[in-house]
Every structure is written in C-alpha cells, then in structure tokens.
Design an enzyme around this catalytic site. Structure first.
Site, PDB file in Angstrom:
ATOM      1  NE  ARG A  12      -1.280   2.444   2.892  1.00 15.96           N
ATOM      2  CZ  ARG A  12      -0.811   3.566   3.390  1.00 15.96           C
ATOM      3  NH1 ARG A  12      -0.762   4.672   2.658  1.00 15.96           N
ATOM      4  NH2 ARG A  12      -0.323   3.606   4.619  1.00 15.96           N
ATOM      5  CG  HIS A 206       9.178   7.778   5.711  1.00 21.24           C
ATOM      6  ND1 HIS A 206       8.686   8.208   4.509  1.00 21.24           N
ATOM      7  CD2 HIS A 206       8.196   7.002   6.251  1.00 21.24           C
ATOM      8  CE1 HIS A 206       7.465   7.727   4.321  1.00 21.24           C
ATOM      9  NE2 HIS A 206       7.149   7.007   5.378  1.00 21.24           N
ATOM     10  CB  CYS A 237       5.180  11.332   2.209  1.00 24.33           C
ATOM     11  SG  CYS A 237       3.712  12.321   2.565  1.00 24.33           S
ATOM     12  CG  ASN A 246       7.476   3.538   4.542  1.00 30.48           C
ATOM     13  OD1 ASN A 246       7.039   4.322   5.367  1.00 30.48           O
ATOM     14  ND2 ASN A 246       6.826   3.247   3.431  1.00 30.48           N
TER      15      ASN A 246
END
Length: 300
Positions: A12, A206, A237, A246
């Site tokens: 996701r 992150h 992001c 991440n």
C-alpha cells in the site's frame, strides 16, 4: 525472547507513489510472497478515489482476488465512511485512518484542519464498532513537518490521544519526512507515552536522512514492540517533497534479530521477495541488508 510485530506497508504505502502502473497480479504475488516469508499483517491497498491515488484504483479487484490465510490480516486505508463501506463489502476486517500532528500538512494532505479530520473519522469508527472491524490510527509528521519545521511533541501526544479516544486499537507514529534522530524520536515518545500506553504504539520511520534504523533501535529500547516497514524500502510521501521511502522490512528484521527479538519472519525469503519486487519495478533493492546478502550469495 521478546516478540516484535512487523506491519508490512509495502503493497500500500510502498507502491502507491510508483509512477509506473503495477498490475493487480503483481501486487497479489508480492503480498503472497510476503506472507510466505512470515509477515502476518500486510497492508494491502487503499479504498480511496483513483483521482487521488491512481495506483490503488484496483482496490476492489485486488481484495476480491487476494487469497486469505489463517492468522494473516490485510488492513486497508479508508479515509472516510464511503471508503470504509466499500472495504466492508470485500471482507476487510481491519482498516486504517490517518491524521497529522501538523496543521499545514493536514491541509495539504486531506484539505482540512486536524480537528476537522478527527471529526470526519467519527462515522468510520462508529461503523467499525458496529461491524466488529478493528481500526488502526496513524499520526503523520510526529517529528517534523515539511511546511512548519519541528513539531511540538505535546501536539503529537494530543492527536495520538484523540485517535485512541475514537477507538483505535493502536496508533502508529510516523516520521513522515525522515528527519528524526533517536533524541527527537525519544522526546516525542516520552510525550506520547503520558497519554497513550506504550503497548499500543507503533513506530513508522522513513529513512530520508539514514536515521530510520537508529530510530527503530531507540524506540525498541523505549519499549515499542510494533514497527511499520516496507519491503525493499519502497514508498515515500506524495505530500512531502524529497521524503524517501519507509525503512526496509529486511533492515528492521536484521536489526531486531540481532537484538535477540523474534519476528516470525524468514529473512532469507524476505530478501528473495525484495529482489523480486525490485526486478519487477526495474531498480536495485532499496535495502542495504538485501544488497549485502544478495552480493554474498553471488560471490559463493
């Protein structure tokens, strides 16, 4: 040995920002490979408008085709009641909602204030309670904001507490732009822990400045036992320019196993998955552990 739960967000959060279209079959195979490696919580997709996140336009098709396995959950992002209701028709039993600790980020991300975003989530929580669906709360920008700079830890604590009060079973704390260091992360955790039990907190870090592993380690020492990560370090992001992905799941697993923790994850199979998805996307793996282990294999 200490048990740590890894929440895999690659399918996701990792894939949502890919400019190339990732077909549904590839997403499903990625999820299946992650489950085979031992992951038991895998964020599968987002029930959001394709206009905002085109990569997740196949959410209904994916959830309908995704094989289910005992003991494995596939949370999905549902930013509003419409998304929740759509997810419910596809058998989803856990959803996630996002708030921010920065007013500017909240406005840029979901076009409303923090308090307005909390109000918008109320119907989702109420519906989830009626349907017996678990809700996980996320808080973005817990260390710093790309528009406001450093974020007051007390503000993070307040938003996290509001997410818990709504009914979140767990709150994931996101260092969205990856500027956190062990010192700043610990200051934030100390503030949040006065409002939310540590056992109900997760770290989502992150790696923009290369500090994510250090922040996982500091958070683990603080008492956190849940961490979000993305296979091969996929993701970033879309509302935070320059924010890299991440922390790689492989790197987190390697670190935690080195600390004597158990994750239930087979690192070798996870590395294989990292190499595979990187090949599908036409790039090198974003995990240092994967690159090192793969190079070692090649040299034997």
């Amino acid at each position: 040995m200490t048990q740590v739960r890894i929440v895999e967000v690659g399918p996701r959060d990792g894939l949502q920002n890919e400019t190339q279209t990732v077909v549904t079959a590839t997403k499903i195979e990625l999820i299946e490979r992650l489950v085979a490696a031992g992951l038991r919580t895998v964020e599968a997709t987002s029930f959001v408008s394709p206009r905002w996140v085109p990569q997740m336009a196949d959410h209904a098709e994916l959830m309908a085709a995704l094989p289910r396995h005992p003991g494995v959950t596939y949370p999905v992002l549902t930013p509003n009641l419409k998304g929740f209701e759509a997810a419910l028709t596809h058998g989803v039993r856990e959803v996630a909602v996002f708030a921010a600790a920065s007013e500017s980020f909240s406005q840029r991300n979901i076009n409303c204030s923090i308090s307005e975003s909390i109000e918008r989530f109320q119907p989702v929580f109420e519906a989830a309670q009626r349907e017996g669906v678990r809700v996980r709360g996320y808080v973005s920008c817990v260390v710093s904001c790309p528009y406001e700079g450093p974020v007051d830890p007390q503000r993070v604590a307040e938003v996290a507490a509001q997410m818990m009060a709504l009914g979140s079973y767990e709150v994931s704390l996101g260092d969205t732009i990856g500027t956190g260091t062990p010192a700043s992360v610990l200051r934030m955790l100390e503030a949040v822990a006065t409002r939310v039990p540590v056992a109900q907190l997760a770290g989502h870090y992150h790696d923009t400045y290369g500090m994510a592993a250090a922040n996982v380690h500091a958070s683990y020492q603080f008492g956190l036992r849940v961490f979000d990560s993305s296979v091969s370090g996929l993701g970033g992001c879309p509302y935070a320019k320059g924010a890299s992905g991440n922390i790689a799941t492989e790197d987190v697993v390697y670190l935690l196993h080195g600390l004597g923790a158990t994750t239930g994850i087979d690192l070798e199979r996870l590395v294989d998955t990292s190499v595979w998805i990187s090949q599908q996307l036409g790039r090198e793996p974003g995990s240092r552990v994967t690159r090192a282990m793969f190079a070692k294999r090649q040299s034997i």
